[in-house]
Design an enzyme around this catalytic site. Structure first.
Site, PDB file in Angstrom:
ATOM      1  N   GLU A 165       0.817  -1.226   0.000  1.00  0.00           N
ATOM      2  CA  GLU A 165       0.000   0.000   0.000  1.00  0.00           C
ATOM      3  C   GLU A 165       0.846   1.270   0.000  1.00  0.00           C
ATOM      4  OE1 GLU A 165      -3.775   0.270   2.105  1.00  0.00           O
ATOM      5  OE2 GLU A 165      -3.401  -1.719   2.904  1.00  0.00           O
TER       6      GLU A 165
ATOM      7  N   LYS B 263     -13.405   0.492  -4.959  1.00  0.00           N
ATOM      8  CA  LYS B 263     -14.569   0.660  -4.076  1.00  0.00           C
ATOM      9  C   LYS B 263     -15.644   1.478  -4.762  1.00  0.00           C
ATOM     10  CE  LYS B 263     -12.424   0.279   0.527  1.00  0.00           C
ATOM     11  NZ  LYS B 263     -12.020   0.959   1.749  1.00  0.00           N
TER      12      LYS B 263
ATOM     13  N   HIS C  45       8.335 -26.461   5.644  1.00  0.00           N
ATOM     14  CA  HIS C  45       7.719 -27.683   5.148  1.00  0.00           C
ATOM     15  C   HIS C  45       7.194 -27.532   3.724  1.00  0.00           C
ATOM     16  CE1 HIS C  45       8.119 -29.479   9.140  1.00  0.00           C
ATOM     17  NE2 HIS C  45       7.948 -28.230   9.552  1.00  0.00           N
TER      18      HIS C  45
END
Ligand code: PA5
Length: 355
Positions: free
Chosen positions: A239, A349, A255
């Site tokens: 950001e 948005k 892993h």
């Protein structure tokens, strides 16, 4: 010119049009005020609390992760973070829900708020205003109104500490006042080392930014301690610097991710790995950090370690976050971008609101 900007406070101020550096400098005071705000807030009355849910997105959700990690060590009640329109099936009358949205207008959070109310959960709204403040006031839902005017990601103190204060006042975590006081002191000491006034050669955050510049940062933390900081570094680089970054945690990365450092060699050579170390990590995890560094070091452009400060978990987590917050703003300035505005999020948005 690009690299010199970090030694030019005037140029940094001009490039940082929304004052992200100033907000960072003020973070210790923000934390102190946020804690007081939470202690003074109305606390909901509810019977047995079986779970706590923090629902929010982005800069408003990361505070939920602070709470989740903190509560895992300090509380018998699990905290779950929800970043979605809908809530988990367990949500009901025994769930305490913090609906957190800095703007108060994030559609996913408003949807989750409505569902929490429908399911009979006890809701506390944390916001600086917007629709969430309106609805919570109309419905007599406890509302913690935090000061506005910041970017949500610059308001983590306001978005996190009041939720911890409410949990404390409801008897769900032991008194955290001492830890909060330590946190404020540790951050105050750190800003003297990381702030814009400290030249690049002596400033660890500026040096990290210079090392990440032109490379892809990969941030590693440890489950249950620095994991939130690793996630936060990634989000802040995205950001603030408008750049990609990736994160993972020990021991899980041993892993799977560890195996992926062979091909393609030319792309791996563009990675810069930052390991977030907490002296209180499990001794076997500390060993894993060291051994993994030996295995990976030759494949990547470089590696750095950042060590947590303080004794309490709050100071340790937040001190790592603070270094990343500063480094990500400095990285933005090196890229010649304004760290504050996040136009793509705003545009998305707005489009979603229309469609
Ligand atoms: O940092 C940002 O601006 C975003 O991550 C926002 O926090 C996110 O879009 C949610 O908005 P709000 O915090 O206002 O609910």
């Amino acid at each position: 010119m690009e690299k010199n900007i970090l030694d030019n406070p005037q140029a940094m101020r001009e490039a940082d049009t929304t004052g992200m550096l100033e907000a960072l400098w003020e973070l210790p005071e923000q934390c102190a005020r946020a804690w007081e705000l939470g202690l003074a807030a109305g606390v909901p009355f509810m019977g047995e609390v079986r779970h706590v849910l923090v629902t929010g997105l982005g800069g408003s959700a990361i505070g939920g992760d602070f709470l989740r990690v903190y509560a895992a060590k300090a509380s018998f009640v699990p905290v779950v973070v929800n970043r979605d329109y809908v809530l988990p099936a367990f949500t009901g009358p025994h769930t305490l829900v913090f609906a957190v949205s800095y703007s108060g207008n994030t559609e996913e959070t408003l949807s989750a708020y409505r569902e929490a109310r429908q399911k009979g959960a006890t809701v506390v709204a944390v916001t600086s205003g917007g629709r969430l403040a309106e609805v919570a006031s109309q419905e007599n839902v406890p509302l913690i109104r935090v000061p506005g005017g910041l970017a949500p990601r610059a308001a983590t103190g306001y978005l996190f500490l009041p939720t911890l204060a409410v949990m404390q006042r409801m008897g769900l975590v032991p008194d955290a006042g001492g830890e909060v006081a330590e946190l404020v002191e540790v951050l105050r000491a750190l800003r003297e080392e990381l702030g814009p006034q400290v030249p690049r050669e002596e400033n660890p955050a500026k040096r990290l930014a210079a090392n990440m510049h032109g490379r892809i940062p990969v941030i590693w933390g440890a489950s249950g301690t620095s994991e939130v900081a690793a996630q936060r570094w990634k989000g802040q680089i995205n950001e603030n610097a408008k750049a990609p970054a990736y994160w993972n945690v020990f021991p899980e990365l041993n892993h799977n991710e560890l195996v992926g450092f062979e091909h393609p060699a030319e792309l791996l050579a563009q990675l810069y790995v930052v390991m977030l170390r907490d002296p209180q990590d499990h001794p076997r995890v500390q060993k894993r950090f060291a051994l993994t560094r030996e295995i990976v070091e030759k494949a990547v452009a470089g590696m750095a370690e950042v060590e947590a400060r303080g004794q309490g978990l709050l100071a340790r987590m937040y001190s790592l976050v603070y270094v990343g917050d500063y480094a990500s703003v400095y990285l933005a300035l090196l890229y010649g971008v304004d760290p504050g505005p996040v136009k793509v999020i705003d545009q998305l948005k707005a489009r979603l609101a229309r469609e």
